[in-house]
Design a protein around this motif. Structure first.
Motif, PDB file in Angstrom:
ATOM      1  N   PHE A 199       0.811  -1.216   0.000  1.00  0.00           N
ATOM      2  CA  PHE A 199       0.000   0.000   0.000  1.00  0.00           C
ATOM      3  C   PHE A 199       0.847   1.269   0.000  1.00  0.00           C
ATOM      4  CE2 PHE A 199      -2.673  -3.283   1.687  1.00  0.00           C
ATOM      5  CZ  PHE A 199      -3.867  -3.051   1.045  1.00  0.00           C
ATOM      6  N   GLN A 200       0.140   2.358  -0.308  1.00  0.00           N
ATOM      7  CA  GLN A 200       0.803   3.649  -0.395  1.00  0.00           C
ATOM      8  C   GLN A 200       1.215   4.192   0.967  1.00  0.00           C
ATOM      9  OE1 GLN A 200      -1.646   6.708  -2.074  1.00  0.00           O
ATOM     10  NE2 GLN A 200      -0.126   8.277  -1.734  1.00  0.00           N
ATOM     11  N   ASP A 201       0.260   4.160   1.896  1.00  0.00           N
ATOM     12  CA  ASP A 201       0.477   4.881   3.147  1.00  0.00           C
ATOM     13  C   ASP A 201       1.061   3.959   4.206  1.00  0.00           C
ATOM     14  OD1 ASP A 201       0.421   6.388   5.355  1.00  0.00           O
ATOM     15  OD2 ASP A 201      -1.702   6.863   5.308  1.00  0.00           O
ATOM     16  N   SER A 258      -1.052   3.963   7.649  1.00  0.00           N
ATOM     17  CA  SER A 258      -2.346   3.336   7.906  1.00  0.00           C
ATOM     18  C   SER A 258      -2.366   1.882   7.453  1.00  0.00           C
ATOM     19  CB  SER A 258      -3.467   4.110   7.207  1.00  0.00           C
ATOM     20  OG  SER A 258      -3.467   3.838   5.836  1.00  0.00           O
ATOM     21  N   SER A 259      -1.298   1.403   6.811  1.00  0.00           N
ATOM     22  CA  SER A 259      -1.363   0.033   6.305  1.00  0.00           C
ATOM     23  C   SER A 259      -0.868  -0.998   7.314  1.00  0.00           C
ATOM     24  CB  SER A 259      -0.607  -0.092   4.983  1.00  0.00           C
ATOM     25  OG  SER A 259       0.735   0.207   5.172  1.00  0.00           O
ATOM     26  N   LEU A 260      -0.530  -0.550   8.526  1.00  0.00           N
ATOM     27  CA  LEU A 260      -0.121  -1.506   9.558  1.00  0.00           C
ATOM     28  C   LEU A 260      -1.000  -1.318  10.787  1.00  0.00           C
ATOM     29  CD1 LEU A 260       3.710  -0.969   9.290  1.00  0.00           C
ATOM     30  CD2 LEU A 260       2.463  -2.962   8.502  1.00  0.00           C
ATOM     31  N   ASP A 261      -1.359  -2.434  11.420  1.00  0.00           N
ATOM     32  CA  ASP A 261      -2.148  -2.341  12.647  1.00  0.00           C
ATOM     33  C   ASP A 261      -1.267  -1.745  13.746  1.00  0.00           C
ATOM     34  OD1 ASP A 261      -3.505  -2.733  15.026  1.00  0.00           O
ATOM     35  OD2 ASP A 261      -4.437  -4.593  14.340  1.00  0.00           O
ATOM     36  N   PRO A 262      -1.678  -0.575  14.288  1.00  0.00           N
ATOM     37  CA  PRO A 262      -0.811   0.105  15.256  1.00  0.00           C
ATOM     38  C   PRO A 262      -0.586  -0.683  16.538  1.00  0.00           C
ATOM     39  CG  PRO A 262      -2.959   1.165  15.120  1.00  0.00           C
ATOM     40  CD  PRO A 262      -2.887   0.180  13.994  1.00  0.00           C
ATOM     41  N   ARG A 263      -1.408  -1.687  16.798  1.00  0.00           N
ATOM     42  CA  ARG A 263      -1.253  -2.434  18.039  1.00  0.00           C
ATOM     43  C   ARG A 263      -0.431  -3.703  17.877  1.00  0.00           C
ATOM     44  NH1 ARG A 263      -4.450  -0.595  22.181  1.00  0.00           N
ATOM     45  NH2 ARG A 263      -5.599   1.183  21.422  1.00  0.00           N
ATOM     46  N   TYR A 264       0.070  -3.957  16.675  1.00  0.00           N
ATOM     47  CA  TYR A 264       0.843  -5.177  16.449  1.00  0.00           C
ATOM     48  C   TYR A 264       2.313  -4.836  16.208  1.00  0.00           C
ATOM     49  CZ  TYR A 264      -3.094  -8.378  16.281  1.00  0.00           C
ATOM     50  OH  TYR A 264      -4.170  -9.159  16.622  1.00  0.00           O
ATOM     51  N   ASN A 322       6.937  -8.443  14.802  1.00  0.00           N
ATOM     52  CA  ASN A 322       6.884  -9.883  15.018  1.00  0.00           C
ATOM     53  C   ASN A 322       5.443 -10.390  14.952  1.00  0.00           C
ATOM     54  OD1 ASN A 322       7.648 -12.451  15.657  1.00  0.00           O
ATOM     55  ND2 ASN A 322       7.904 -12.059  17.844  1.00  0.00           N
ATOM     56  N   GLN A 323       4.535  -9.714  15.631  1.00  0.00           N
ATOM     57  CA  GLN A 323       3.142 -10.159  15.653  1.00  0.00           C
ATOM     58  C   GLN A 323       2.502 -10.080  14.269  1.00  0.00           C
ATOM     59  OE1 GLN A 323       1.957  -7.417  18.687  1.00  0.00           O
ATOM     60  NE2 GLN A 323       1.761  -9.002  20.242  1.00  0.00           N
ATOM     61  N   TYR A 360       6.782  -1.361  17.630  1.00  0.00           N
ATOM     62  CA  TYR A 360       5.478  -1.035  17.053  1.00  0.00           C
ATOM     63  C   TYR A 360       5.673  -0.081  15.876  1.00  0.00           C
ATOM     64  CZ  TYR A 360       3.237  -3.084  21.094  1.00  0.00           C
ATOM     65  OH  TYR A 360       2.797  -3.965  22.031  1.00  0.00           O
ATOM     66  N   HIS A 414       4.472   2.761  15.196  1.00  0.00           N
ATOM     67  CA  HIS A 414       4.634   4.193  15.469  1.00  0.00           C
ATOM     68  C   HIS A 414       6.032   4.552  15.945  1.00  0.00           C
ATOM     69  CE1 HIS A 414       4.535   4.151  19.914  1.00  0.00           C
ATOM     70  NE2 HIS A 414       3.811   3.063  19.741  1.00  0.00           N
ATOM     71  N   ARG A 432       5.338  -8.302   4.907  1.00  0.00           N
ATOM     72  CA  ARG A 432       4.060  -8.976   5.104  1.00  0.00           C
ATOM     73  C   ARG A 432       3.556  -9.572   3.789  1.00  0.00           C
ATOM     74  NH1 ARG A 432      -0.338  -5.173   7.185  1.00  0.00           N
ATOM     75  NH2 ARG A 432       0.147  -4.222   5.207  1.00  0.00           N
ATOM     76  N   GLN A 462      -9.119   1.741   7.157  1.00  0.00           N
ATOM     77  CA  GLN A 462      -7.660   1.818   7.169  1.00  0.00           C
ATOM     78  C   GLN A 462      -7.123   0.744   6.228  1.00  0.00           C
ATOM     79  OE1 GLN A 462      -5.579   3.723   9.390  1.00  0.00           O
ATOM     80  NE2 GLN A 462      -7.365   4.908   9.927  1.00  0.00           N
ATOM     81  N   TYR A 512      -4.689  -1.219   6.576  1.00  0.00           N
ATOM     82  CA  TYR A 512      -4.227  -2.497   7.107  1.00  0.00           C
ATOM     83  C   TYR A 512      -5.339  -3.539   7.144  1.00  0.00           C
ATOM     84  CZ  TYR A 512      -5.831  -1.036  11.840  1.00  0.00           C
ATOM     85  OH  TYR A 512      -6.553  -0.620  12.917  1.00  0.00           O
TER      86      TYR A 512
END
Lengths: 318, 339, 299
Positions: A92-94, A97-103, A106-107, A146, A148, A162, C189, C191
């Motif tokens: 993805f471009q961004d 926003s293309s990654l889950d911020p809580r993972y 490794n997760q 993470y 961020h 991924r 989003q 993701y």
């Protein structure tokens, strides 16, 4: 001719809006050879992103045929689709926003591996995660960070890792570098290039940046308002652009060199609405060569030299 | 800069000496700008180029004295059109912003107020700086719209009725409404498509030349710099590392970072050439290296680069480079010189 | 030692310890004085509720009659005085914390469980499901909550469980709305799309990726809803529809003291203050959490 990994025929995607049907992708056909890259260029709203999403059926196409290694993706059921998505991935471009911020890295990666049973066993998964991180150039010490905590370039590398975790044969790259700084952009482009060589990947490279697509693609399709207006091998397109829109696009690229006088084709107006377009050349309103013939009928793609297709009513005249 | 002595004083539109900006946060201090000198001649355009976090926008905001809290601005001197901006009261500053020095922001979508018509917004700016009636201001606003290529009848429309490129034209019209001597454009075309970008840049060049305006163009795109600027300043980690005329910087590149930027760009004429990215990342501005900020990513770096901050060095009358490696008279970077 | 058997690679993820999210949130929360005061009060109340049976004997001290000591003004022996049946108000107020907290917490949990599920469905699957859920939700929230509580309790009979259920149901619309709004912003989003492309099922995406990212507003809502649930509990008890007498619920204590407002105002003042402080504590904590959980205010 080499084998085609992907063939798209008459792909259409219309969205319902309050003001009528929005023709996001309107009768688009192309094919990609194994191990090659097709660049899709166009301005915002031309349907290039929707095209990419349709190929993976992340967006359900309205009609058309998408053949991946000969199998028609449109006819697959859920389980078959899940199986084939292992071979087709998207970047993805961004990178924000293309990654889950809580993972953590490794997760994110191990979940993908585990769910799709690409490798099994705790140790094997962890080994594979580290291997993937090394492939995309992420240091081992970042394994538990993470998103961020990382910069855009590194996040984009996670996104690539991924996609690679699924061991795909084909990747849709949707503006993968346009959110990055030039020096980081070059790092990611080189990485994608190396991966293509090493793993024999095929790409669709969607971008608005002609300099990047020129560097990266074997063949380029220029899109305007949901349709391909010109398609040719990269060198041919840059040396011999035929469609007036392609010419304007090429002349608008800012070149980082000191040039005294550069002829520029400045287009009038802006992209018009893709809602319920009339049957006429969609570029006619902005085209300096437009005549009555252009307003009568929407021109179809025709081959003007081997591999070079143009959709313009006045080919050869101007 | 040495060249100043040769220029008559009133030829200088903007002069900035030794600007430093710090953001003091709870746990760290971010050094956003670390000593910048800018001299902008009347009618000239200076390009401020660099990557995210180089301090370009902070520099621009400092010129308007608009750096947000908790930023601390220190500066030896800042003069615009001969006026000392540092000594202005907040009333004088309000008048100064917009009429002497105007700014165009990156995102046209958010820099217009959605509840007023574009005509009103331009007229408001005019009325703020000139004592005119509402009708007069509206008429002037319509003229401004036509100047930027928008039919005057559209003055009664609201921002959401305009496309991105049109909105940026409106923003330009607002900025130019009071005939500022200096215009700062912060990435004015980043949010726009290439063909629209070409239109907007052509418009800006035309207006600049017609009005004899000076301009500071902030961008990360070296192609835009080549298109519109007379002089270039390349910024890295809050400092200007190379400064000179367009030809100086583009054809006689001296600084390794500038070279790295050029090598990172795909060459439109030679597509098979492999990109040579700059390794590593921009340093953390709250923890800058002791010596040259670029040294950790520089392939020419020596021990001397890592220990001492490089001094500004004039390699010709107009060309400055901040690089310790030039202590060695034989030092050359790999990028070939052009004419 | 089992560590010997592990290969060095397996230790990697343990070597670079990740920063705990909870620790970051606590760090932010600690800076907020109001939230810390709220948290302290709540902790105290929770402790008192847990050990209420150890501290006091329910049958004699809380519910037992002692007519000889009726209506004593606040003094050393009876800090808050005694009521018309000679029961110590201080002890009853402390004991009553378990009803307010217990019912408030349980009711909010019931409301959240129902609300989050429906809110997530409405937010993720647009179209018919969303329309039906949201319209039903509108109807539910159009009925005044206290009226709704009265109707449910009257229909099912006054008991502590029915009270929880009644208050829980009235808090459902808030949770549905907040969850739906949060899910709507997360589902678009990239993701989520990326996870779909890696072949993950929608149920798993919702449960493991979307809802966890919507938790911040929901947690804040929980603390704020507990506060209003405590008020609702007291209101219904005041009306005689809540926790049955002789349980020392704050609302029913208010009701009992009502007839003595002029002569023995301490019967109503102290339970009233207890409600006020508890509700204030939850509101303070809720506001603090909202700031601490906001990613924009982090760093």
């Amino acid at each position: 001719m080499a084998e085609n990994i992907l063939e798209v025929r008459n792909l259409k995607k219309y969205f319902k809006t309050a003001r009528g049907m929005l023709h996001a992708v309107d009768d688009v056909s192309f094919s990609i050879e194994k191990g090659h890259t097709l660049g899709v260029v166009g301005e915002s709203g031309c349907g290039k992103t929707t095209t990419g999403r349709c190929i993976l059926r992340l967006v359900e196409p309205t009609s058309g045929e998408i053949r991946f290694e000969g199998k028609d993706i449109m006819k697959l059921n859920r389980t078959e689709l899940k199986e084939i998505r292992k071979d087709m991935q998207i970047i993805f471009q961004d990178p924000f926003s293309s990654l889950d911020p809580r993972y953590t890295i490794n997760q994110t990666l191990s979940e993908t591996l585990r769910i799709n049973k690409i490798v099994t066993g705790k140790k094997a998964i962890e080994d594979r995660v580290l291997e993937l991180m090394e492939t995309v150039g992420l240091a081992e010490r970042l394994i538990n960070t993470y998103p961020h905590e990382l910069d855009g370039g590194r996040r984009q590398r996670i996104g690539i890792a991924r996609a690679l975790a699924m061991e795909p044969k084909f990747i849709v790259c949707d503006e993968p570098v346009s959110a990055l700084d030039v020096s980081i952009q070059a790092q990611i482009l080189n990485l994608l290039e190396d991966l293509q060589e090493k793993l024999g990947l095929s790409y669709i490279f969607i971008t608005h940046d002609l300099a990047v697509v020129n560097h990266f693609s074997d063949e380029i399709a220029v899109m305007y308002l949901g349709q391909i207006v010109e398609k040719a091998p990269t060198e041919e397109l840059f040396d011999n652009p035929v469609h007036p829109y392609t010419r304007a696009l090429l002349s608008a690229i800012p070149i980082p060199e000191v040039i005294e006088e550069r002829p520029q084709i400045l287009l009038k107006g802006e992209i018009s609405s893709p809602i319920e377009p009339k049957d006429e050349c969609r570029f006619a309103k902005r085209c300096m060569f437009a005549c009555d013939k252009c307003r009568e009928k929407n021109p179809a793609l025709s081959e003007i030299s081997p591999g070079h297709f143009v959709a313009c009513a006045r080919v050869g005249e101007v | 800069m040495k060249k100043d002595t040769e220029i008559r004083k009133d030829d200088i539109a903007l002069e900035l000496k030794n600007l430093r900006v710090k953001f003091v946060l709870e746990r760290e201090t971010v050094e956003a700008v670390n000593g910048i000198d800018i001299t902008l001649k009347r009618g000239h355009t200076l390009g401020l180029a660099g990557e995210t976090g180089a301090g370009k926008t902070t520099t621009a905001l400092s010129l308007l004295r608009l750096v947000p809290h908790p930023g601390k601005v220190e500066c030896d001197s800042l003069k615009v059109d001969g006026k000392d901006v540092l000594k202005m009261t907040s009333k004088e500053l309000e008048k100064f912003r917009g009429s002497d020095l105007a700014m165009i922001f990156q995102d046209p979508m958010t820099s217009l107020n959605p509840v007023f018509t574009v005509g009103q917004q331009i007229a408001d700016t005019i009325m703020l700086h000139n004592p005119t009636t509402k009708e007069d201001a509206m008429k002037q606003a319509e003229k401004m719209l036509e100047l930027v290529g928008i039919p005057a009848v559209r003055a009664v429309e609201y921002p959401h009725q305009f496309s991105g490129g049109m909105k940026q034209r409106v923003v330009i019209a607002i900025a130019l409404a009071c005939n500022p001597g200096v215009l700062i454009a912060d990435e004015p075309t980043t949010a726009l498509d290439v063909t629209i970008q070409a239109q907007v840049l052509a418009l800006m060049k035309k207006l600049r030349d017609e009005r004899g305006m000076s301009m500071i163009m902030i961008t990360h795109d070296l192609g835009i710099i080549a298109d519109v600027c007379d002089e270039v300043a390349i910024m890295y980690a809050g400092r200007i590392v190379e400064y000179g005329t367009l030809k100086d910087v583009f054809n006689h590149t001296k600084h390794p970072y500038t070279e790295g930027l050029f090598n990172s760009l795909p060459n439109i004429r030679n597509r098979s050439e492999r990109l040579k990215p700059i390794p590593g990342l921009m340093p953390d501005p709250s923890n800058l290296p002791k010596g040259c900020a670029f040294a950790p990513r520089c392939r020419y770096a020596t021990e001397a680069c890592r220990t001492a901050r490089p001094a500004d060095r004039m390699v010709s009358d107009t060309h400055m480079v901040a690089c310790t490696a030039y202590d060695d008279p034989d030092f050359r970077i790999d990028r070939p010189e052009k004419d | 030692m089992s560590k010997k058997n592990e290969t060095p690679e397996l230790l990697v993820s343990r070597k670079y310890v990740r920063q705990s999210q909870i620790r970051i949130i606590l760090h932010n929360l600690r800076k907020n004085k109001g939230a810390m005061i709220g948290l302290a009060i709540i902790t105290l109340l929770v402790l008192v509720s847990c050990f209420a049976d150890v501290l006091f004997d329910y049958d004699t001290e809380i519910a037992g009659l002692n007519i000889s000591e009726k209506l004593i003004r606040p003094c050393k022996e009876h800090l808050f005085g005694t009521d018309d049946l000679g029961r110590d108000i201080f002890k009853r107020v402390l004991y009553g914390a378990r009803y307010s907290l217990g019912v408030g917490f349980a009711a909010t949990m019931i409301g959240m469980a129902i609300g989050v599920v429906f809110g997530a469905i409405a937010g993720y699957y647009c179209g018919l499901a969303e329309d039906i859920i949201m319209r039903l939700n509108d109807i539910l929230s159009a009925v005044p909550s206290i009226l709704m509580g009265i109707v449910i309790v009257s229909a099912l009979g006054a008991s502590t469980f029915n009270l929880m259920l009644a208050i829980g149901i009235t808090s459902v619309p808030q949770f549905v709305r907040i969850t739906r709004a949060a899910v709507l912003s997360v589902r678009n989003q990239e993701y989520v799309e990326a996870l779909k492309a890696t072949g993950m099922s929608e149920a798993r995406i919702i449960a493991f990726h979307i809802i966890p990212n919507c938790m911040s507003p929901i947690i804040v809502q929980i603390t704020l809803r507990i506060a209003s649930a405590i008020i609702a509990t007291s209101s219904l008890s005041f009306l005689g529809l809540g926790v049955p007498v002789p349980a020392p619920e704050w609302g029913s204590m208010l009701n009992l003291g009502r007839s003595y407002v002029r002569t023995a105002s301490y019967l109503t003042i102290f339970p009233g203050i207890a409600i006020l402080i508890t509700v204030l504590a939850f509101n303070l904590l809720g506001d603090g959490l909202r700031d601490a959980l906001d990613p924009k205010l982090r760093k």
